[in-house]
Design an enzyme around this catalytic site. Structure first.
Site, PDB file in Angstrom:
ATOM      1  N   ASP A   1      -5.073   4.806   7.356  1.00 38.14           N
ATOM      2  CA  ASP A   1      -6.271   5.089   6.912  1.00 38.14           C
ATOM      3  C   ASP A   1      -7.042   5.512   7.913  1.00 38.14           C
ATOM      4  OD1 ASP A   1      -6.370   2.591   7.899  1.00 38.14           O
ATOM      5  OD2 ASP A   1      -6.758   1.558   5.938  1.00 38.14           O
TER       6      ASP A   1
ATOM      7  N   ASP B   1      -9.935  -9.804   0.729  1.00 37.46           N
ATOM      8  CA  ASP B   1     -10.014  -9.417  -0.627  1.00 37.46           C
ATOM      9  C   ASP B   1      -8.445  -8.993  -0.926  1.00 37.46           C
ATOM     10  OD1 ASP B   1      -9.934  -6.952   0.401  1.00 37.46           O
ATOM     11  OD2 ASP B   1     -11.842  -6.402  -0.506  1.00 37.46           O
TER      12      ASP B   1
ATOM     13  N   HIS C   1      -6.916  -6.391  -0.109  1.00 39.48           N
ATOM     14  CA  HIS C   1      -6.960  -4.885  -0.051  1.00 39.48           C
ATOM     15  C   HIS C   1      -5.394  -4.566   1.065  1.00 39.48           C
ATOM     16  CE1 HIS C   1      -9.793  -4.518   3.467  1.00 39.48           C
ATOM     17  NE2 HIS C   1      -8.630  -4.676   3.714  1.00 39.48           N
TER      18      HIS C   1
ATOM     19  N   GLU D   1      -8.858  -1.116  -2.160  1.00 38.36           N
ATOM     20  CA  GLU D   1      -9.595  -2.210  -2.505  1.00 38.36           C
ATOM     21  C   GLU D   1      -8.984  -2.861  -3.919  1.00 38.36           C
ATOM     22  OE1 GLU D   1     -11.118  -3.588  -0.622  1.00 38.36           O
ATOM     23  OE2 GLU D   1     -12.344  -2.405   0.834  1.00 38.36           O
TER      24      GLU D   1
HETATM   25  P1  PGA Z   1      -7.352  -7.434  10.145  1.00 38.26           P
HETATM   26  O1  PGA Z   1      -7.497  -6.401   8.962  1.00 38.26           O
HETATM   27  O2  PGA Z   1      -6.040  -7.348  10.447  1.00 38.26           O
HETATM   28  O3  PGA Z   1      -8.305  -7.116  11.235  1.00 38.26           O
HETATM   29  O4  PGA Z   1      -7.787  -8.772   9.256  1.00 38.26           O
HETATM   30  C1  PGA Z   1      -6.536  -6.523   8.065  1.00 38.26           C
HETATM   31  C2  PGA Z   1      -6.762  -5.413   6.880  1.00 38.26           C
HETATM   32  O5  PGA Z   1      -7.960  -5.178   6.518  1.00 38.26           O
HETATM   33  O6  PGA Z   1      -5.757  -4.586   6.570  1.00 38.26           O
END
Ligand code: PGA
Length: 212
Positions: free
Chosen positions: A67, A136, A138, A143
């Site tokens: 992404d 959350d 995702h 999402e």
């Molecule tokens: P993070 O992000 O490793 O910085 O917690 C993970 C994500 O949102 O996929």
């Protein structure tokens, strides 16, 4: 699905890096799916270490990132182009033409998304996808509520994701509200997925992922 519980984030990163090593040993020209975020960072550090020791060669590898934020130029310190370049690509030997990252600055998103999906297919599909998970739940910027059959497309970020990612920007308002992301369907087509998560903030998302 196999769940591996590691005692520390470092140990977790080593276990995940070993998965990459195993795939590259079996298939030196493997296609790797790359993830950004603070969690996969440790995995990249392990891989860079192995590469520097001469134990891991990426010269035949192709990569696809999950992404990118919409609207950030690739040179923006928080763009995922920049993250990947700094933390991984400039430290290993993947040929530049084999690196794919979604564009957050294209003028035609539907065409770009279709091209990205096509490129993944042309390269034979993703052999191993490295994946993080948001608090959350995702994966990439899919999402909660994203279709399980979704493909690469534009998504609006959830409030929780904007809150979580605000720590990387000067002001909360600076966090982009849109992203371009591989879909859940795209991700699930990978032949193998290594999802890394660490810390209390991810416990609920992981419990729900594993136990349903
Ligand atoms: P993070 O992000 O490793 O910085 O917690 C993970 C994500 O949102 O996929």
């Amino acid at each position: 699905m196999e769940v591996i519980v590691a005692r520390t984030a470092e140990e977790m990163s080593k276990v995940a890096a070993q998965e990459v090593v195993d795939v590259l040993n079996a298939k030196p020209n493997a296609v790797l799916g790359m993830a950004t975020g603070s969690t996969p960072l440790g995995v990249y550090q392990e891989l860079v270490k192995l590469h520097r020791r001469g134990e891991l060669d990426f010269s035949h590898v192709t990569t696809f990132n999950l992404d990118e934020y919409v609207g950030l130029p690739i040179t923006h310190p928080q763009s995922y182009h920049q993250f990947m370049h700094e933390n991984f690509f400039r430290q290993v030997n993947i040929p530049a033409q084999n690196i794919h990252i979604p564009s957050g600055t294209t003028t035609n998103y539907p065409a770009f998304c279709a091209w990205y999906e096509q490129r993944i297919r042309e390269c034979g599909g993703i052999d191993l996808q490295i994946l993080g998970i948001g608090s959350d739940g995702h994966i990439a910027f899919n999402e909660p509520g994203s279709s399980l059959s979704s493909r690469t497309r534009l998504k609006t970020l959830a409030r929780q994701t904007i809150d979580d990612n605000a720590r990387f920007f000067e002001h909360r308002d600076d966090v982009p509200i849109y992203a371009i992301t591989m879909g859940v369907g795209t991700i699930l087509e990978a032949r193998k997925i290594v999802l890394v998560a660490s810390g209390k903030g991810k416990a609920k998302a992981i419990a729900q992922t594993v136990e349903g």
